[in-house]
Design a protein around this motif. Sequence first.
Motif, short mmCIF file in Angstrom:
data_model
loop_
_atom_site.label_atom_id
_atom_site.label_comp_id
_atom_site.label_asym_id
_atom_site.label_seq_id
_atom_site.Cartn_x
_atom_site.Cartn_y
_atom_site.Cartn_z
N UNK A 48 -35.53 -10.40 14.33
CA UNK A 48 -35.10 -9.14 13.71
C UNK A 48 -35.81 -8.82 12.40
N UNK A 49 -36.11 -9.82 11.61
CA UNK A 49 -36.69 -9.59 10.29
C UNK A 49 -38.22 -9.64 10.29
N UNK A 50 -38.83 -9.84 11.44
CA UNK A 50 -40.29 -9.88 11.52
C UNK A 50 -40.85 -8.47 11.59
N UNK A 51 -42.03 -8.31 11.04
CA UNK A 51 -42.70 -7.02 11.06
C UNK A 51 -43.39 -6.85 12.41
N UNK A 52 -42.89 -5.92 13.21
CA UNK A 52 -43.45 -5.67 14.54
C UNK A 52 -43.71 -4.18 14.71
N UNK A 53 -44.60 -3.85 15.61
CA UNK A 53 -44.85 -2.44 15.88
C UNK A 53 -43.60 -1.72 16.35
N UNK A 54 -43.53 -0.44 16.06
CA UNK A 54 -42.39 0.38 16.45
C UNK A 54 -42.16 0.28 17.96
N UNK A 55 -40.92 0.15 18.35
CA UNK A 55 -40.57 0.12 19.76
C UNK A 55 -40.41 -1.27 20.34
N UNK A 56 -40.84 -2.29 19.63
CA UNK A 56 -40.68 -3.66 20.12
C UNK A 56 -39.26 -4.14 19.82
N UNK A 57 -38.64 -4.81 20.78
CA UNK A 57 -37.31 -5.37 20.55
C UNK A 57 -37.45 -6.61 19.68
#
Length: 99
Positions: A48-57
Amino acid sequence: LKAAFLTGSYDVIYIDGDHSYDGCLFDLTHYSKMVADNGFLVIDDAGHFLNMPHGFFRGHESVSLAVNNFMIGARNNWEFIANVVHLIIFRKKQISPAK
């Protein structure tokens, strides 16, 4: 839980259980003890707190918070290896024998 503990240590343990904070912390506290030195602890829904591209669960906030708080106390025993979207992978460090 008791039967799994008595069987011995495991090279990989995958946790995908209760998504509440307390349930996840319970699983981490008990099942992490069963991971062999240099073994892996794979935790589902913990990014949850990781920086991921928009739309990734990224997982659940409650699970991620439990993992973060558990690892703060146990960080000398675990090394973050990687994440695969919401799956987080840690390696248990080998404990050096006391001299």
